[in-house]
Design a protein around this motif. Sequence first.
Motif, PDB file in Angstrom:
ATOM      1  N   HIS A 240       0.873  -1.173   0.000  1.00 29.61           N
ATOM      2  CA  HIS A 240       0.000   0.000   0.000  1.00 29.61           C
ATOM      3  C   HIS A 240       0.910   1.223   0.000  1.00 29.61           C
ATOM      4  CE1 HIS A 240      -3.831  -2.016   1.010  1.00 29.61           C
ATOM      5  NE2 HIS A 240      -3.023  -2.904   1.559  1.00 29.61           N
ATOM      6  N   VAL A 241       0.669   2.151  -0.900  1.00 27.08           N
ATOM      7  CA  VAL A 241       1.438   3.400  -0.949  1.00 27.08           C
ATOM      8  C   VAL A 241       0.496   4.526  -0.542  1.00 27.08           C
ATOM      9  CG1 VAL A 241       2.617   5.047  -2.468  1.00 27.08           C
ATOM     10  CG2 VAL A 241       3.077   2.596  -2.670  1.00 27.08           C
ATOM     11  N   TYR A 242       0.943   5.332   0.410  1.00 22.80           N
ATOM     12  CA  TYR A 242       0.179   6.454   0.938  1.00 22.80           C
ATOM     13  C   TYR A 242       0.951   7.736   0.652  1.00 22.80           C
ATOM     14  CZ  TYR A 242      -1.873   2.671   3.681  1.00 22.80           C
ATOM     15  OH  TYR A 242      -2.472   1.508   4.078  1.00 22.80           O
ATOM     16  N   LEU A 243       0.289   8.691   0.031  1.00 20.51           N
ATOM     17  CA  LEU A 243       0.920   9.965  -0.290  1.00 20.51           C
ATOM     18  C   LEU A 243       0.131  11.105   0.336  1.00 20.51           C
ATOM     19  CD1 LEU A 243       1.428   9.394  -4.124  1.00 20.51           C
ATOM     20  CD2 LEU A 243       3.081   8.934  -2.290  1.00 20.51           C
ATOM     21  N   ASN A 244       0.832  12.107   0.798  1.00 21.91           N
ATOM     22  CA  ASN A 244       0.211  13.350   1.226  1.00 21.91           C
ATOM     23  C   ASN A 244       0.669  14.398   0.217  1.00 21.91           C
ATOM     24  OD1 ASN A 244      -0.985  15.484   2.492  1.00 21.91           O
ATOM     25  ND2 ASN A 244       0.387  15.501   4.249  1.00 21.91           N
TER      26      ASN A 244
ATOM     27  N   VAL B 178       2.783  18.803  -4.708  1.00 21.39           N
ATOM     28  CA  VAL B 178       4.056  18.377  -4.148  1.00 21.39           C
ATOM     29  C   VAL B 178       3.799  17.238  -3.161  1.00 21.39           C
ATOM     30  CG1 VAL B 178       6.041  19.063  -2.724  1.00 21.39           C
ATOM     31  CG2 VAL B 178       5.111  20.646  -4.422  1.00 21.39           C
ATOM     32  N   ILE B 179       4.597  16.192  -3.258  1.00 26.31           N
ATOM     33  CA  ILE B 179       4.476  15.064  -2.339  1.00 26.31           C
ATOM     34  C   ILE B 179       5.173  15.454  -1.033  1.00 26.31           C
ATOM     35  CG2 ILE B 179       5.029  12.639  -1.928  1.00 26.31           C
ATOM     36  CD1 ILE B 179       5.013  12.321  -5.041  1.00 26.31           C
ATOM     37  N   LYS B 180       4.359  15.822  -0.063  1.00 20.44           N
ATOM     38  CA  LYS B 180       4.895  16.257   1.230  1.00 20.44           C
ATOM     39  C   LYS B 180       5.361  15.080   2.069  1.00 20.44           C
ATOM     40  CE  LYS B 180       4.367  20.647   0.762  1.00 20.44           C
ATOM     41  NZ  LYS B 180       5.532  21.526   0.753  1.00 20.44           N
ATOM     42  N   ALA B 181       4.712  13.930   1.893  1.00 20.05           N
ATOM     43  CA  ALA B 181       5.106  12.729   2.627  1.00 20.05           C
ATOM     44  C   ALA B 181       4.692  11.506   1.825  1.00 20.05           C
ATOM     45  CB  ALA B 181       4.461  12.704   4.002  1.00 20.05           C
ATOM     46  N   ALA B 182       5.491  10.457   1.931  1.00 19.61           N
ATOM     47  CA  ALA B 182       5.189   9.184   1.275  1.00 19.61           C
ATOM     48  C   ALA B 182       5.478   8.061   2.261  1.00 19.61           C
ATOM     49  CB  ALA B 182       6.037   9.016   0.019  1.00 19.61           C
ATOM     50  N   HIS B 183       4.523   7.143   2.381  1.00 19.03           N
ATOM     51  CA  HIS B 183       4.659   5.995   3.262  1.00 19.03           C
ATOM     52  C   HIS B 183       4.209   4.746   2.516  1.00 19.03           C
ATOM     53  CE1 HIS B 183       4.563   9.264   6.192  1.00 19.03           C
ATOM     54  NE2 HIS B 183       5.201   8.436   7.017  1.00 19.03           N
ATOM     55  N   PHE B 184       4.554   3.609   3.079  1.00 20.45           N
ATOM     56  CA  PHE B 184       4.086   2.353   2.505  1.00 20.45           C
ATOM     57  C   PHE B 184       3.885   1.346   3.620  1.00 20.45           C
ATOM     58  CE2 PHE B 184       8.470   1.375   3.123  1.00 20.45           C
ATOM     59  CZ  PHE B 184       8.556  -0.012   3.210  1.00 20.45           C
ATOM     60  N   ALA B 185       3.083   0.339   3.328  1.00 23.34           N
ATOM     61  CA  ALA B 185       2.847  -0.770   4.252  1.00 23.34           C
ATOM     62  C   ALA B 185       2.519  -1.987   3.408  1.00 23.34           C
ATOM     63  CB  ALA B 185       1.705  -0.439   5.211  1.00 23.34           C
TER      64      ALA B 185
ATOM     65  N   LEU C 264      13.055   8.874  -1.957  1.00 19.62           N
ATOM     66  CA  LEU C 264      13.402   9.576  -3.185  1.00 19.62           C
ATOM     67  C   LEU C 264      12.322  10.563  -3.628  1.00 19.62           C
ATOM     68  CD1 LEU C 264      15.470   9.823  -5.531  1.00 19.62           C
ATOM     69  CD2 LEU C 264      14.186   8.005  -6.686  1.00 19.62           C
ATOM     70  N   ILE C 265      11.059  10.209  -3.448  1.00 16.14           N
ATOM     71  CA  ILE C 265       9.978  11.060  -3.977  1.00 16.14           C
ATOM     72  C   ILE C 265       9.517  12.146  -3.022  1.00 16.14           C
ATOM     73  CG2 ILE C 265       9.158   9.255  -5.544  1.00 16.14           C
ATOM     74  CD1 ILE C 265       6.780   8.861  -3.549  1.00 16.14           C
ATOM     75  N   ALA C 266       9.948  12.100  -1.773  1.00 15.61           N
ATOM     76  CA  ALA C 266       9.534  13.133  -0.811  1.00 15.61           C
ATOM     77  C   ALA C 266       9.962  14.508  -1.300  1.00 15.61           C
ATOM     78  CB  ALA C 266      10.124  12.842   0.561  1.00 15.61           C
ATOM     79  N   GLU C 267       9.031  15.443  -1.232  1.00 16.97           N
ATOM     80  CA  GLU C 267       9.224  16.846  -1.642  1.00 16.97           C
ATOM     81  C   GLU C 267       9.382  17.014  -3.152  1.00 16.97           C
ATOM     82  OE1 GLU C 267       8.613  19.392   0.333  1.00 16.97           O
ATOM     83  OE2 GLU C 267       8.286  18.008   1.993  1.00 16.97           O
ATOM     84  N   LYS C 268       9.055  16.002  -3.916  1.00 18.39           N
ATOM     85  CA  LYS C 268       9.049  16.112  -5.377  1.00 18.39           C
ATOM     86  C   LYS C 268       7.633  16.450  -5.829  1.00 18.39           C
ATOM     87  CE  LYS C 268      13.266  14.331  -6.330  1.00 18.39           C
ATOM     88  NZ  LYS C 268      14.013  14.506  -5.122  1.00 18.39           N
ATOM     89  N   THR C 269       7.520  17.077  -6.985  1.00 19.76           N
ATOM     90  CA  THR C 269       6.199  17.289  -7.565  1.00 19.76           C
ATOM     91  C   THR C 269       5.696  15.943  -8.097  1.00 19.76           C
ATOM     92  OG1 THR C 269       7.005  17.746  -9.793  1.00 19.76           O
ATOM     93  CG2 THR C 269       6.810  19.650  -8.274  1.00 19.76           C
ATOM     94  N   THR C 270       4.406  15.865  -8.348  1.00 21.51           N
ATOM     95  CA  THR C 270       3.875  14.620  -8.906  1.00 21.51           C
ATOM     96  C   THR C 270       4.473  14.385 -10.292  1.00 21.51           C
ATOM     97  OG1 THR C 270       1.889  15.767  -9.722  1.00 21.51           O
ATOM     98  CG2 THR C 270       1.737  14.662  -7.572  1.00 21.51           C
TER      99      THR C 270
END
Length: 148
Positions: A44-48, A53-60, A77-83
């Motif tokens: 599961h990928v969770y994005l804020n 802008v991806i402010k936070a990315a998590h997975f489970a 790698l993707i944290a603080e990147k634009t979509t």
Amino acid sequence: MTDLNKLYKQQVLAHNKTPHNYGEPDHWTHHAEGLNAICGDQVHVYLNIEDDVIKAAHFAGDSCAISMASASMMTELIAEKTTFEALHLFAAFKQMMSAEGLDQAETVLGDVACLVSVKKFPSRIKSALLCWYALNAAIHGQATTTTE
């Protein structure tokens, strides 16, 4: 053993033992589940995402060491990147894992490029790609995706 192979082994072991950004966060704006029916990996990928802008990315999820390490490295790698940037990184990772490969993978993907060593084990490529497909699905508002 080449330096890239050493880095691969070190990174996979480290990220599998202590995955970064693991667990469902309290707040997320985008989510997708990735399934690899052949080996049983589930992520599961969770994005804020705020203002694109991806402010936070998590997975489970439940997955093998390669899948876990790939997801852990991807979220960093993707944290603080634009979509747009994250989708570019998805395309670069997918190309790196393909037969034609990716020139200058380390320049584009940083330490994540060490996962190119997975190509030595073709049956494991989908494990490394699963979280990336889930990232793509989450950004595009799709609930589920698969590497099939």
